[in-house]
Design a protein around this motif. Structure first.
Motif, PDB file in Angstrom:
ATOM      1  N   PRO A  78       0.829  -1.211   0.000  1.00 31.89           N
ATOM      2  CA  PRO A  78       0.000   0.000   0.000  1.00 31.89           C
ATOM      3  C   PRO A  78       0.861   1.257   0.000  1.00 31.89           C
ATOM      4  O   PRO A  78       1.879   1.328   0.700  1.00 31.89           O
ATOM      5  CB  PRO A  78      -0.809  -0.132   1.295  1.00 31.89           C
ATOM      6  CG  PRO A  78      -0.892  -1.606   1.532  1.00 31.89           C
ATOM      7  CD  PRO A  78       0.430  -2.156   1.077  1.00 31.89           C
ATOM      8  N   TYR A  79       0.436   2.237  -0.767  1.00 24.02           N
ATOM      9  CA  TYR A  79       1.230   3.461  -0.927  1.00 24.02           C
ATOM     10  C   TYR A  79       1.544   4.110   0.422  1.00 24.02           C
ATOM     11  O   TYR A  79       2.669   4.550   0.659  1.00 24.02           O
ATOM     12  CB  TYR A  79       0.485   4.446  -1.826  1.00 24.02           C
ATOM     13  CG  TYR A  79       1.158   5.794  -1.921  1.00 24.02           C
ATOM     14  CD1 TYR A  79       2.350   5.948  -2.629  1.00 24.02           C
ATOM     15  CD2 TYR A  79       0.623   6.912  -1.273  1.00 24.02           C
ATOM     16  CE1 TYR A  79       2.988   7.182  -2.703  1.00 24.02           C
ATOM     17  CE2 TYR A  79       1.252   8.151  -1.349  1.00 24.02           C
ATOM     18  CZ  TYR A  79       2.426   8.279  -2.058  1.00 24.02           C
ATOM     19  OH  TYR A  79       3.057   9.502  -2.130  1.00 24.02           O
ATOM     20  N   GLU A  80       0.562   4.177   1.306  1.00 19.38           N
ATOM     21  CA  GLU A  80       0.775   4.811   2.602  1.00 19.38           C
ATOM     22  C   GLU A  80       1.868   4.092   3.397  1.00 19.38           C
ATOM     23  O   GLU A  80       2.670   4.730   4.090  1.00 19.38           O
ATOM     24  CB  GLU A  80      -0.533   4.836   3.402  1.00 19.38           C
ATOM     25  CG  GLU A  80      -1.607   5.745   2.824  1.00 19.38           C
ATOM     26  CD  GLU A  80      -2.260   5.176   1.568  1.00 19.38           C
ATOM     27  OE1 GLU A  80      -2.104   3.959   1.293  1.00 19.38           O
ATOM     28  OE2 GLU A  80      -2.916   5.957   0.846  1.00 19.38           O
ATOM     29  N   SER A  96      -8.809   2.168  -6.332  1.00 19.37           N
ATOM     30  CA  SER A  96      -9.978   2.950  -5.921  1.00 19.37           C
ATOM     31  C   SER A  96      -9.467   4.211  -5.242  1.00 19.37           C
ATOM     32  O   SER A  96      -8.257   4.407  -5.103  1.00 19.37           O
ATOM     33  CB  SER A  96     -10.861   2.153  -4.954  1.00 19.37           C
ATOM     34  OG  SER A  96     -10.190   1.959  -3.711  1.00 19.37           O
ATOM     35  N   ASP A  97     -10.387   5.085  -4.808  1.00 21.47           N
ATOM     36  CA  ASP A  97      -9.965   6.314  -4.126  1.00 21.47           C
ATOM     37  C   ASP A  97      -9.187   6.011  -2.852  1.00 21.47           C
ATOM     38  O   ASP A  97      -8.337   6.801  -2.428  1.00 21.47           O
ATOM     39  CB  ASP A  97     -11.198   7.164  -3.782  1.00 21.47           C
ATOM     40  CG  ASP A  97     -11.852   7.753  -5.021  1.00 21.47           C
ATOM     41  OD1 ASP A  97     -11.185   7.781  -6.075  1.00 21.47           O
ATOM     42  OD2 ASP A  97     -13.025   8.163  -4.927  1.00 21.47           O
ATOM     43  N   ALA A  98      -9.446   4.854  -2.261  1.00 20.86           N
ATOM     44  CA  ALA A  98      -8.817   4.523  -0.980  1.00 20.86           C
ATOM     45  C   ALA A  98      -7.705   3.482  -1.105  1.00 20.86           C
ATOM     46  O   ALA A  98      -7.036   3.185  -0.117  1.00 20.86           O
ATOM     47  CB  ALA A  98      -9.869   4.025   0.011  1.00 20.86           C
TER      48      ALA A  98
END
Length: 431
Positions: A362-364, A419-421
């Motif tokens: 995940p990017y985060e 998706s946005d998330a």
């Protein structure tokens, strides 16, 4: 610790650098030669063991002076080899010259054609790997000009890995790295040209590598893990892997230089503030100040080891940082006012070095766990809060900075937005 023989005398620049960082970090006027030097040690050792143990390392240095002078030396027209090796066909010779010119390793500090001794070939195939050379008294001499020791330190760190399994996997990875190009036309041509060039008759012991020190801290495992991860990328081409290894070597060396300079001065870890296009003058100034602090710490730590070292030698050690960072996409420019940033090439190299083949992150988590926690680079709000930066810079600026980096990585194919998330980081399949 300093050797007993050094007490009571003024230490030289290489000795000071070895005391601080384990090896010689010296300004090379281009910033990306440590990776080329590393490949020389890996592939020109003249022994079956690609990462040998022991105190001494022997290397067969080759100059590639025939090809380099053909392209970048006007006086080569008088070289007798030109008439015995090349057909007397100016068109064919011109085609070969232009082909070889396209293989040049980029020189970010140069705006015009270099001297042949400064121009190096990018190691697209194993026979293009070569050492430094210069002409003295009409004789080609194999000696260090730009390969000054950063790659020797990287090699020492790899070959003295105490993790046996990782060490064996790295050996296998290096052995396979060039397998796809072993019989390519470029490799055949490069091999022929290399045979016409000056090289060692027998392996030569490298004193710089012999004197370097490894296993000084756990941050060295970050480098080893990155090299292994790059070598084991199944979808990446050999050229993409070679570029990544060279870039990762340069990036890790400057991150290590910052860490060990701070450690020498008794300072705690502070992240490097990276401006990824948030359009914030405040963030830009903070990144510029961060860079200046790093450079000042390097000079102070050098003075802590040897207060009588001439300023020119101190500046060479200091300049290794900014030149290597700039050449590998970690600074915005080679000239002018500089700040930390991450180019697309740098991001691709970091992804290849930290995300296993076929995996996603995940990017985060990439921004927090990889860039901040593993490498010490502050991009987003989480890193800023953990480092106490939000007391002087609004947290929303770091949020925008993180969003801008995501947009760049999406455009480069390094982040897939489901998706946005949900945004996932993974190596590109077309590299």
């Amino acid at each position: 610790m300093l050797d007993d023989g050094s007490k009571g005398r003024v230490l030289k620049g290489p000795e000071v650098s070895r005391e601080l960082y384990g090896g010689v970090l010296d300004f090379d006027t281009a910033g990306h030669y440590p990776g080329l030097e590393l490949l020389n040690f890996v592939y020109c050792g003249g022994v079956d063991d690609i990462l040998p143990r022991g105190n001494a390392v022997n290397i067969v240095r080759r100059s590639h002076d025939f090809g380099r002078r053909l392209v970048w030396d006007e006086s080569f027209i008088n070289d007798p080899r030109r008439h015995t090796v090349l057909l007397d066909d100016e068109a064919a010779e011109g085609t070969l010259r232009e082909l070889l010119r396209c293989l040049q390793l980029d020189i970010p500090s140069g705006s015009k054609d270099p001297k042949w001794s400064r121009a190096h070939f990018f190691p697209y195939t194993p026979s293009l790997i070569h050492w430094d050379a210069r002409e003295r008294n009409k004789t080609i001499r194999l000696e260090r000009l730009y390969l000054r020791g950063g790659g020797a330190l990287a090699f020492k760190i790899l070959r003295t890995d105490e993790n046996y399994e990782r060490n064996q996997r790295m050996k296998e990875g290096f052995q396979k790295l060039y397998s796809a190009t072993a019989e390519s036309p470029l490799e055949i041509l490069a091999g022929f040209i290399n045979e016409q060039s000056k090289q060692d008759v027998r392996p030569s012991e490298d004193e710089i590598e012999k004197l370097t020190r490894s296993n000084l801290d756990r941050f060295e495992d970050i480098y080893r893990d990155g090299v292994l991860n790059i070598l084991e990328q199944r979808e990446a081409t050999s050229v993409a892997k070679v570029r990544a290894i060279m870039g990762w070597t340069g990036l890790w060396l400057v991150l290590m230089q910052n860490r060990r300079s701070r450690s020498r001065l008794g300072l705690g870890d502070t992240p490097l503030i990276c401006d990824c296009g948030a359009n914030s003058p405040q963030l830009r100034r903070a990144s510029q100040r961060c860079l200046q602090e790093v450079l000042d710490n390097i000079v102070q730590s050098v003075g802590d080891v040897e207060s009588k070292l001439p300023n020119a030698r101190r500046n060479n050690i200091r300049s290794f940082f900014w030149a290597t960072a700039a050449a590998n996409g970690f600074l915005n420019a080679w000239r002018g006012r500089k700040h930390f940033t991450l180019s697309v090439d740098a991001l691709e190299m970091i992804v290849l070095a930290t995300i296993p083949s076929g995996k996603e992150l995940p990017y985060e988590r990439f921004v927090t766990e990889v860039l901040f926690e593993r490498l010490g680079i502050a991009i987003g709000r989480g890193a800023a809060e953990a480092a106490g930066l939000v007391s002087s810079i609004d947290a929303s600026i770091f949020e925008e900075n993180e969003a801008q980096l995501a947009d760049q990585m999406i455009a480069a194919g390094l982040v897939t937005q489901y998706s946005d998330a949900t945004r996932m980081v993974s190596p590109r399949n077309d590299v």
